[in-house]
Design a protein around this motif. Structure first.
Motif, short mmCIF file in Angstrom:
data_model
loop_
_atom_site.label_atom_id
_atom_site.label_comp_id
_atom_site.label_asym_id
_atom_site.label_seq_id
_atom_site.Cartn_x
_atom_site.Cartn_y
_atom_site.Cartn_z
N TYR A 145 -12.34 -11.30 -2.27
CA TYR A 145 -11.35 -10.28 -1.98
C TYR A 145 -11.81 -9.37 -0.84
CZ TYR A 145 -9.70 -11.44 -6.71
OH TYR A 145 -9.26 -12.09 -7.83
N ASP A 146 -10.85 -8.88 -0.08
CA ASP A 146 -11.10 -7.87 0.94
C ASP A 146 -10.68 -6.53 0.35
OD1 ASP A 146 -11.40 -6.25 3.13
OD2 ASP A 146 -10.29 -7.54 4.51
N LEU A 147 -11.64 -5.61 0.17
CA LEU A 147 -11.35 -4.32 -0.46
C LEU A 147 -10.80 -3.28 0.51
CD1 LEU A 147 -14.54 -3.98 -2.72
CD2 LEU A 147 -12.31 -4.98 -3.30
N GLU A 148 -10.80 -3.61 1.80
CA GLU A 148 -10.38 -2.63 2.81
C GLU A 148 -8.86 -2.50 2.83
OE1 GLU A 148 -10.87 -2.53 7.55
OE2 GLU A 148 -12.75 -2.40 6.45
N ASN A 149 -8.39 -1.28 3.06
CA ASN A 149 -6.95 -1.00 3.14
C ASN A 149 -6.48 -1.18 4.58
OD1 ASN A 149 -4.35 -0.10 2.91
ND2 ASN A 149 -4.88 2.01 2.38
N HIS A 150 -5.95 -2.35 4.90
CA HIS A 150 -5.50 -2.62 6.26
C HIS A 150 -4.13 -2.01 6.53
CE1 HIS A 150 -8.79 -5.41 7.11
NE2 HIS A 150 -8.61 -5.90 5.88
N SER A 151 -3.35 -1.80 5.50
CA SER A 151 -2.00 -1.26 5.69
C SER A 151 -1.99 0.23 6.00
CB SER A 151 -1.16 -1.52 4.45
OG SER A 151 -1.63 -0.73 3.36
N ARG A 152 -3.08 0.92 5.65
CA ARG A 152 -3.18 2.38 5.80
C ARG A 152 -2.15 3.13 4.97
NH1 ARG A 152 -8.18 1.98 7.33
NH2 ARG A 152 -8.43 0.80 9.27
N LYS A 153 -1.56 2.45 4.00
CA LYS A 153 -0.61 3.10 3.11
C LYS A 153 -1.32 3.53 1.84
CE LYS A 153 3.29 0.30 4.74
NZ LYS A 153 4.33 -0.69 4.37
N PRO A 154 -0.84 4.61 1.19
CA PRO A 154 -1.50 5.08 -0.03
C PRO A 154 -1.56 4.01 -1.12
CG PRO A 154 0.06 6.71 0.78
CD PRO A 154 0.29 5.46 1.58
N HIS A 155 -0.47 3.26 -1.25
CA HIS A 155 -0.43 2.21 -2.27
C HIS A 155 -0.66 0.86 -1.59
CE1 HIS A 155 0.71 0.40 -6.15
NE2 HIS A 155 1.26 -0.55 -5.41
N LEU B 125 -14.37 9.35 -12.43
CA LEU B 125 -13.65 8.09 -12.26
C LEU B 125 -12.43 8.01 -13.17
CD1 LEU B 125 -16.64 5.58 -12.12
CD2 LEU B 125 -15.23 6.32 -10.21
N GLU B 126 -11.34 7.51 -12.60
CA GLU B 126 -10.18 7.19 -13.40
C GLU B 126 -9.44 6.03 -12.74
OE1 GLU B 126 -6.61 10.10 -11.80
OE2 GLU B 126 -7.58 10.53 -13.71
N LEU B 127 -8.61 5.38 -13.51
CA LEU B 127 -7.88 4.21 -13.01
C LEU B 127 -7.01 4.60 -11.82
CD1 LEU B 127 -7.28 1.21 -13.51
CD2 LEU B 127 -5.41 1.93 -15.00
N ASN B 128 -7.15 3.85 -10.73
CA ASN B 128 -6.40 4.14 -9.51
C ASN B 128 -5.00 3.52 -9.60
OD1 ASN B 128 -5.46 4.61 -6.96
ND2 ASN B 128 -7.12 3.57 -5.90
N PRO B 129 -3.95 4.34 -9.66
CA PRO B 129 -2.59 3.78 -9.76
C PRO B 129 -2.09 3.22 -8.43
CG PRO B 129 -2.49 6.17 -9.64
CD PRO B 129 -3.94 5.81 -9.69
N ASP B 130 -2.79 3.53 -7.34
CA ASP B 130 -2.32 3.11 -6.01
C ASP B 130 -3.07 1.90 -5.46
OD1 ASP B 130 -0.43 5.20 -5.81
OD2 ASP B 130 -2.02 6.60 -5.26
#
Length: 400
Positions: free
Chosen positions: A71-81, A30-35
């Motif tokens: 919060y919604d944790l899902e990535n709806h944008s499909r972008k890395p960030h 585990l590490e801090l996710n910058p994205d």
């Protein structure tokens, strides 16, 4: 990992062994996710977070400002960030908002249509997720420190509640009233946890330095009180008899199988207990800095060959190997004290909330950190400093 894949392909290994090996690797990296950011809504520190287990998609948070956020944790944008957005908030403008600090939030274990929050305003509220209005409000005489509903119960719908009063109260969700009181503690009850193995077994921790295990079907008292000295009269005095710690006990967490219980106290110690016997396993975690005067919310990994505890430690999150006691790594990213951690068992991700009003997402790196990364961390180039002894732990055979 190639060996696991080949063994799985040829039928030498079962899928569970491969799954646990990869889950262990991910938990170790585990590490801090910058994205990935979590939208900042709270104006004060974040005391508690919870991720629902039905879809593994929605996260609750409760803050010192009395606000509750979903919060919604899902990535709806499909972008890395991307940013995990708040889908709804019980904010200061709502007439139903808690008046003071929210200490605990929990999703209803069986669906996402309901969640529960408790606060220093002496109330525990059962919320309808659709309307964001309380379906039930439990009123107490004292400040509420903690509550929990059993994650596995099918025969009861009890919510255990810890308050400034030494008596643990059991509230029935069906009747909307307090139906039972557990007496035995002599101080404020800072943490309550139901066993993930037996639906009637409850653990409670108090400022009186004790931890008690209860079978709530029995009215005669607790099953036993944990003793840090395992009953050895030569090591314990009459004052220290039947104490789990030498200070306030403010954190409880069962391992995933329910066979062990971790406790934390303001004596800067963490202890591991056998839940069947109440025996102190004497695992040495060293000094576990604990400055919290309230409940400390920490987490244990699930689905791994090795179990890890994620414990708030100042402005960092300390990661310990549960059964060996070794400090694996320190996760650094918050600007102030961390108050709560929540482990996502589906993806082996970690979320932490702190007094800096931030929720941080910690995700697995593509490969196990090596010694070069550990050296980089000393120069400030990495968030993870991993003990080399654990580098190949994920590839060991399944202990089960």
């Amino acid at each position: 990992m190639l060996g696991f894949l080949f063994g799985r392909q040829t039928g030498l290994d079962d899928p569970l062994r491969l799954k646990r090996a990869e889950s262990t690797r991910r938990a170790l990296c585990l590490e801090l996710n910058p994205d990935r950011n979590v939208e900042r809504i709270h104006g004060n520190g974040i005391n508690t977070i919870d991720i629902e287990v039905i879809e593994g998609r929605y996260m609750l948070s409760g803050g010192a400002d009395g606000v509750v956020v979903i919060y919604d944790l899902e990535n709806h944008s499909r972008k890395p960030h991307y940013t995990c957005k708040a889908v709804c908030t019980v904010g200061r403008s709502s007439r139903h908002v808690h008046k003071f600090s929210v200490e605990t939030v929990q999703w209803y274990p069986h669906d996402t249509g309901m969640f529960i929050s408790s606060s220093f305003d002496k109330t525990m509220k059962v919320w309808d997720t659709e309307t964001l209005k309380p379906a039930e409000i439990f009123q107490f005489v004292e400040n509420v420190y903690c509550h929990q509903m059993s994650p596995i119960a099918r025969k009861h719908s009890l919510i255990a509640v810890g308050t400034k009063n030494p008596k643990v109260q059991l509230c029935d969700l069906k009747s909307g009233s307090c139906i039972q009181v557990l007496q035995g503690h002599r101080g404020e009850v800072l943490s309550v946890k139901w066993s993930p193995r037996y639906e009637y077994i409850l653990a409670t921790a108090s400022t009186d330095s004790s931890v008690r295990l209860w079978d709530v079907r029995r009215a005669s008292g607790s099953l036993f009180t944990l003793d840090q000295f395992n009953g050895d009269p030569s090591k314990s005095s009459s004052e220290a008899a039947n104490t789990a710690h030498n200070g306030r006990v403010n954190g409880l967490c069962f391992t995933g199988d329910g066979l062990f219980l971790l406790t934390t106290g303001t004596d800067d110690r963490m202890r591991l207990w056998e839940t069947a016997t109440g025996k102190n396993t004497l695992v040495n975690y060293g000094k576990v800095v604990n400055e919290s005067r309230k409940g400390l919310k920490f987490a244990v990994s699930q689905g791994c060959s090795l179990e890890f505890a994620f414990v708030p430690c100042g402005s960092s999150v300390a990661v310990y190997a549960v059964h060996s006691g070794e400090l694996v790594t320190m996760l650094k990213g918050h600007y102030s004290n961390v108050d709560c951690c929540e482990f996502h068992p589906d993806y082996q991700e970690l979320y932490s909330g702190g007094k800096d009003s931030n929720i941080l997402a910690w995700i697995p790196t593509p490969r196990p950190p090596d010694i070069e990364e550990e050296q980089d961390s000393k120069k400030g180039g990495s968030q993870v400093a991993l003990n080399p002894a654990f580098e190949d732990a994920w590839s060991s055979s399944d202990e089960d």
